[in-house]
Design a protein around this motif. Sequence first.
Motif, short mmCIF file in Angstrom:
data_model
loop_
_atom_site.label_atom_id
_atom_site.label_comp_id
_atom_site.label_asym_id
_atom_site.label_seq_id
_atom_site.Cartn_x
_atom_site.Cartn_y
_atom_site.Cartn_z
N LEU A 113 -51.82 -96.56 53.00
CA LEU A 113 -53.22 -96.46 52.00
C LEU A 113 -54.06 -97.59 52.38
N GLU A 114 -53.38 -98.59 52.91
CA GLU A 114 -54.33 -99.98 53.19
C GLU A 114 -55.37 -99.81 54.18
N ASP A 115 -55.30 -98.79 54.78
CA ASP A 115 -56.49 -98.47 55.85
C ASP A 115 -57.66 -97.97 55.08
N MET A 116 -57.38 -97.26 53.80
CA MET A 116 -58.55 -97.26 53.06
C MET A 116 -58.93 -97.85 52.07
N LEU A 117 -58.33 -99.26 52.04
CA LEU A 117 -58.51 -100.08 51.16
C LEU A 117 -58.17 -99.98 49.66
N VAL A 118 -56.94 -98.98 49.65
CA VAL A 118 -56.27 -98.55 48.42
C VAL A 118 -55.05 -99.37 48.09
N LYS A 119 -54.61 -99.53 47.12
CA LYS A 119 -53.40 -100.11 46.75
C LYS A 119 -52.72 -99.22 45.84
N LYS A 120 -51.35 -98.82 46.01
CA LYS A 120 -50.57 -98.00 45.19
C LYS A 120 -49.82 -98.99 44.17
N THR A 121 -49.91 -98.57 42.69
CA THR A 121 -49.42 -99.30 42.06
C THR A 121 -47.80 -98.78 41.77
N GLU A 122 -47.08 -99.64 40.91
CA GLU A 122 -45.51 -99.38 40.46
C GLU A 122 -45.40 -98.00 39.90
N SER A 123 -46.60 -97.77 39.05
CA SER A 123 -46.56 -96.74 38.22
C SER A 123 -47.01 -95.10 39.11
N GLY A 124 -47.13 -95.50 40.31
CA GLY A 124 -47.75 -94.25 41.01
C GLY A 124 -49.33 -94.28 40.91
N ASN A 125 -50.12 -95.00 40.45
CA ASN A 125 -51.52 -94.94 40.48
C ASN A 125 -52.09 -95.62 41.43
N PHE A 126 -53.61 -95.66 41.65
CA PHE A 126 -54.32 -96.12 42.76
C PHE A 126 -55.01 -97.17 42.30
N LEU A 127 -55.47 -98.34 43.00
CA LEU A 127 -56.31 -99.34 42.75
C LEU A 127 -57.51 -99.07 43.71
N ILE A 128 -58.70 -98.94 43.30
CA ILE A 128 -59.64 -98.68 44.26
C ILE A 128 -60.67 -99.88 44.04
#
Length: 285
Positions: A155-170
């Motif tokens: 997901l780093e190619d989309m500038l998105v980070k996945k959290t430990e809880s399974g959510n996403f940081l945009i």
Amino acid sequence: MSNRNNEDRIGARMPDTNPPPVGDGPTNPLHFVTPTEFIEIPSKGIGYPKGHPLDGKDVIEIRYMTAKEEDILSSKTLLKKGIAIERFLENVIIDKNIKVNSLLIGDKNAIIIGARSSGYGNIYETKVTCPKCETENTLNFDLNSASMYTPPENLEDMLVKKTESGNFLIKAPTSEFDIEVRLMRGQDEVDIVYNNQKKKKYNLKDSLVTDQYKRFIVSVNGYTDPKIINYYIDNMPAADSRHIRRTYKKVTPNVELKDQFCCLSCGYEQELEVPLGADFFWPDR
């Protein structure tokens, strides 16, 4: 002469003139086992919490729809409440530990398409009104052509980070805030429909876009207070809104059913996506 005397004379028991009542089980001469099938789900089991029946699974077993399911889909009460599809899915999903409202929306859509295809065939014929000349056209969708989208692992190619809880940081481009989002489930969809119906009933302003944001945004720059989140959503720059909406779609597993519409009257062309509501099962109703 009595049956008992006949039995004594010939040494055999006379047939029972009153056979046992026919039930719903194997004794029924028309009894058969309803066929089932396995539906591939776009999430591949990713996005469900540990212990969920679909955690790590890439398929779900459903049974073919019957006349009972047709009753559910045509129930005026259930349709009015907006829960006909949910009740239908509860009936056809084999594993009763799977709660319909816990399904990721993309997986739910895949099950709906699979159930419709096994019930009535893969060709879905419906009427489409041309948005340009308002002429009614007939359009056939091939359910077998539905495309399944599973988000890429990197997901780093989309500038998105996945959290430990399974959510996403945009990262929002204008405010530069970190927007944490979660994948929506069936319950979110039901709640949004209910709220929209309530607003229409009381002639309130439609707010579908912000209502969706308020369902899946769980924090803004680390703040989880609903008042802070709602303030940001209501005042969100358009560039942030567009970026979040587009990126959220990229991280959401889904199944899409689209086709090219061309009006036979005026030649207007547009790509159309099939709405997966109760009318999907009753196009001629």
